[in-house]
Design a protein around this motif. Structure first.
Motif, short mmCIF file in Angstrom:
data_model
loop_
_atom_site.label_atom_id
_atom_site.label_comp_id
_atom_site.label_asym_id
_atom_site.label_seq_id
_atom_site.Cartn_x
_atom_site.Cartn_y
_atom_site.Cartn_z
N SER A 57 0.85 -1.20 0.00
CA SER A 57 0.00 0.00 0.00
C SER A 57 0.88 1.25 0.00
O SER A 57 1.99 1.23 0.51
N PHE A 58 0.33 2.33 -0.57
CA PHE A 58 1.21 3.47 -0.83
C PHE A 58 1.72 4.14 0.43
O PHE A 58 2.81 4.68 0.45
N SER A 99 -3.71 -3.87 -2.64
CA SER A 99 -3.45 -2.44 -2.84
C SER A 99 -4.07 -1.98 -4.15
O SER A 99 -4.03 -2.69 -5.15
N THR A 100 -4.68 -0.79 -4.11
CA THR A 100 -5.28 -0.23 -5.32
C THR A 100 -4.59 1.08 -5.68
O THR A 100 -5.12 1.87 -6.44
N ASP A 154 -12.51 -3.96 1.95
CA ASP A 154 -12.23 -3.22 0.72
C ASP A 154 -11.84 -4.25 -0.34
O ASP A 154 -10.69 -4.70 -0.37
N ASN A 209 -16.67 -2.43 0.84
CA ASN A 209 -16.20 -1.18 0.24
C ASN A 209 -15.58 -1.54 -1.10
O ASN A 209 -14.52 -2.15 -1.15
N ASP A 257 -19.08 7.32 -3.01
CA ASP A 257 -17.74 7.89 -2.85
C ASP A 257 -17.23 8.31 -4.23
O ASP A 257 -17.15 7.48 -5.14
N LYS A 308 -3.18 11.09 0.47
CA LYS A 308 -3.14 10.82 -0.97
C LYS A 308 -2.15 11.71 -1.72
O LYS A 308 -1.76 12.77 -1.24
N ARG A 358 -12.64 8.32 5.30
CA ARG A 358 -11.77 7.13 5.33
C ARG A 358 -10.35 7.62 5.60
O ARG A 358 -9.77 8.31 4.77
N HIS A 394 -6.31 7.10 7.73
CA HIS A 394 -5.32 6.27 8.40
C HIS A 394 -5.13 6.73 9.85
O HIS A 394 -4.80 5.93 10.71
N1 HH2 Z 1 -8.75 4.82 -1.30
C1 HH2 Z 1 -7.89 3.76 -1.25
C2 HH2 Z 1 -8.38 2.47 -1.09
N2 HH2 Z 1 -9.70 2.24 -0.97
N3 HH2 Z 1 -11.92 3.04 -0.85
C3 HH2 Z 1 -12.79 4.06 -0.89
N4 HH2 Z 1 -14.10 3.85 -0.75
N5 HH2 Z 1 -12.37 5.36 -1.06
C4 HH2 Z 1 -11.05 5.67 -1.22
O1 HH2 Z 1 -10.72 6.86 -1.40
C5 HH2 Z 1 -10.09 4.60 -1.17
C6 HH2 Z 1 -10.58 3.27 -0.99
C7 HH2 Z 1 -6.42 4.01 -1.35
O2 HH2 Z 1 -5.82 4.20 -0.09
P1 HH2 Z 1 -5.07 3.07 0.78
O3 HH2 Z 1 -5.99 1.98 1.18
O4 HH2 Z 1 -4.37 3.74 1.89
O5 HH2 Z 1 -3.94 2.54 -0.20
P2 HH2 Z 1 -3.79 1.22 -1.06
O6 HH2 Z 1 -4.90 1.16 -2.04
O7 HH2 Z 1 -2.42 1.41 -1.69
O8 HH2 Z 1 -3.84 0.05 -0.12
#
Ligand code: HH2
Length: 274
Positions: free
Chosen positions: A27-28, A61-62, A95, A114, A184, A220, A254, A256
């Motif tokens: 994850s970032f 990770s997205t 997620d 999510n 969202d 972000k 959402r 950290h």
């Molecule tokens: N952002 C991330 C992941 N999931 N879900 C929703 N609903 N809205 C968001 O803005 C969103 C999300 C990206 O953040 P993170 O989980 O910290 O990073 P990664 O995707 O690298 O795990």
């Protein structure tokens, strides 16, 4: 307004905090820190103690440029963590975009899904409709691997709004009741900094669709470009964006950093009540 998430009814009279637990190597902002099962469980418990209203577990990770994770890997990361936390007094959100992962996560105690694909993958609408969990439908343009390569819109606000209205309609038609749905705009998902800021300014027009709006600005990269800071040093910028989202009508943030965002919200709540 309340949000129904499985056995939970969450009042939306004050903004809710969704605490992020990334059980990922990449994850970032915190990649690798909570990949270990016990570390993820401990982190989730500490976010709940800090005042998280919902905990959001991601096992893929997205971030822009991320590659996909297999179903088996996602489940192997998620299920032991959900199992250990299923009796916590806050809803556990997962997620994920994969219908199989949704079904297994719900069976393991998740109360919310999510989905950055807004339940677009075949079988996803049915997986959520067959449960009583809440769902967050997010807008993104393109796939994480390439979504930041020159995203273009004629009118970003109108397009995101129309997309979310369409996906909410599809979810309702599939049998998901309105009080289970969150929308969202998907900050950072196929959007330039200008698109993200336009959407932040126009959040009210998405809130007008009649569903609670979730905003994810925490750490972000737009905040990195605005401040020149790396992900670990973006807390002040994240708090500023969180408050702007709340002023714009967001009902769920959402984040950290739950404890720090809770403090920022206390100031906003006192101001709003004064
Ligand atoms: N952002 C991330 C992941 N999931 N879900 C929703 N609903 N809205 C968001 O803005 C969103 C999300 C990206 O953040 P993170 O989980 O910290 O990073 P990664 O995707 O690298 O795990």
């Amino acid at each position: 307004m309340t949000l129904r998430c499985g056995r939970f009814d969450l009042p939306l009279g004050r903004p809710l905090l969704m605490g992020v637990v990334n059980i990922t190597p990449d994850s970032f902002s915190d990649g690798g820190a909570f990949l270990d099962r016990d570390a993820a469980i401990a982190h989730a418990r500490s976010l709940a103690a800090d005042g998280a209203d919902i905990l959001d577990f991601g096992a893929e990770s997205t971030r822009p440029g991320a590659s996909a994770t297999s179903e088996a890997d996602e489940l192997a990361r998620l299920l032991p963590v959900l199992d250990a936390l299923r009796d916590l007094p806050v809803p556990l959100s997962v997620d994920t975009r994969k219908p199989v992962v949704m079904r297994e996560a719900i069976a393991a105690g998740a109360s919310m899904i999510n989905d950055i694909e807004a339940l677009a993958l075949p079988g996803a609408l049915a997986a959520v409709a067959a449960s009583d969990c809440g769902v967050c439908l997010m807008h993104k343009k393109g796939d994480p691997a390439t979504m930041q390569d020159e995203p273009r819109y004629d009118d970003v606000v109108a397009e995101v709004r129309a997309f979310l209205a369409g996906r909410a309609g599809a979810a309702v038609a599939a049998g998901v009741s309105r009080e289970r749905i969150v929308l969202d705009p998907g900050f950072g998902f196929g959007k330039t900094d200008a698109h993200n800021l336009r959407l932040l300014r126009a959040l009210g027009s998405i809130a007008d669709l009649g569903f609670p709006v979730l905003a994810g600005w925490s750490r972000k990269s737009t905040l990195g470009r605005l401040t020149g800071r790396p992900a670990q040093e973006r807390l002040p910028a994240s708090l500023a964006a969180a408050l702007l989202a709340v002023v714009g009508g967001a009902k769920i943030l959402r984040v950290h950093d739950v404890r720090e965002t809770r403090d920022a919200l206390r100031v906003w709540e006192a101001w709003a009540a004064s």
